[in-house]
Design an enzyme around this catalytic site. Sequence first.
Site, short mmCIF file in Angstrom:
data_model
loop_
_atom_site.label_atom_id
_atom_site.label_comp_id
_atom_site.label_asym_id
_atom_site.label_seq_id
_atom_site.Cartn_x
_atom_site.Cartn_y
_atom_site.Cartn_z
CB SER A 1 -106.21 -15.05 18.77
OG SER A 1 -106.57 -15.94 18.08
CG ASP B 1 -107.83 -20.17 18.72
OD1 ASP B 1 -108.92 -20.53 18.61
OD2 ASP B 1 -106.71 -19.72 17.85
CG ASP C 1 -110.01 -16.86 16.65
OD1 ASP C 1 -108.82 -17.79 17.25
OD2 ASP C 1 -108.92 -16.31 15.86
CG ASP D 1 -107.82 -18.99 14.08
OD1 ASP D 1 -107.55 -19.49 16.20
OD2 ASP D 1 -107.24 -18.99 13.46
#
Length: 476
Positions: free
Chosen positions: A104, A253, A255, A257
């Site tokens: 992440s 962010d 990743d 999500d």
Amino acid sequence: MTAVRLADFVKAYDVRGLVPEQLSPEVATALGSAFAQVVVLPEGESGVVVGHDMRASSPGLSQAFAAGVAAHGVDVTTIGLCSTDGLYYASGSLGLAGAMFTASHNPAAYNGIKLCRSAARPVGQDSGLAEVRDLAQWLLDRGQRHAALHAGRPGTVTARDVLGDYAAYLRSLVDLRGGRHLTVVVDAGNGMAGLTVPAVLQGGDLPLTVVPLYFELDGTFPNHEANPLEPENLRDLQAAVLAQGADLGIAFDGDADRCFVVDERGEPVSPSAITALVAEREVAKEVAAGRPAGEVSVVHNLITSRTVPETIASLGARAVRTRVGHSYVKAQMAEHEAVFGGEHSAHYYFRDFWYADTGMLAALHVLAALGEQAGPMSGLVGRFERYVASGELNSRVQDVPGAVGRVRDWALARGASADTLDGLTMTREDEPTWWFSLRSSNTEPLLRLNVEAKDRSTMEHVRDAVLGLVRQEAPA
């Protein structure tokens, strides 16, 4: 015995460790083997889909994990570069358990794994991850990356591209084509939004001009950390929105999500305001389809602004309050068949996305809401900014029970009521109205404080008094 201790970096919801000191190909293979034996085979899952982010270590780690899974006769579908919500889409649409390799927003030295069952159902510490960790540790301690091979054939490993299907599915849920033309600056932070935003938002039939910032996939994050929760990581986006005269800005962010929004003035929009805005849209969609509003539920965690449950109640729908954390939000959404769920951390969950979180779908809702009316972004969300919040404040505390007890006594003496759904929440309904949440960290001797009040002076007074008690200073 291996020097690697999985308990050090297999967390409550995912795996997050240094590469290669903690998370190496050998460890990834052992975790894949354990995942197959603990979750996939016993629960009758039909296979596993594996994706990864743009970090340099991600392809090798994901391949090692796939090998560990396939060793037990389980077929693996690899989808290559993807966002976390892209992996959830694949898990839901293909009916497969899943593994996403990402850390992440963590720095470049880290990588990690997010695991799920088919239909993006979570695998956390209380739902299988602890057992996966323990079996993988047993394998590593014995110098094995996996236990004896499945008695039959090893599983196949097949590559598949789902990016186009993912984009088409999201666009089927929110149609932007009828809105006015918008200019939006998007900061991908050199993360996976650099792949997904062009696929979803830059089709020729959409009334959008997308101004890209840092779309180059680069797991070293050369421009800034891919963590928009930190204000300094929004500065480039804010400047670009003003320079371009854009209608809004969106930051993702690493990743992709989570999504964060700034208005046309470059001012950050609170995730609680976005939660209220999307809740309005999702409830309205249900009512338009003939469902009574009183049967429609929306989930929010206990740190979101009071604006969120107030907005849901004003629509005649049901607000469901839950603990912080995706496993709790998803469980409550499934139990109440909720259409939507939002957290203060800018995670947004949708029934129509297998109850999983997706920053891109939330961004589509924001763009659609703005495009459907003539006013600016600040006006659209201003009605949800009814309170003043402190943001999350962390204090390192050795005697957590003692600190919590002092704070509780102080608040009770001032007419506040207490609840302990998740840590300690104290609420004063009389004027001046305020509430705060004090929660312990799962992994460190930290107390996390969030305060909200109707005006700034009240918020600051409560904030300073509670911090003083937490840190054993005399309150104001």
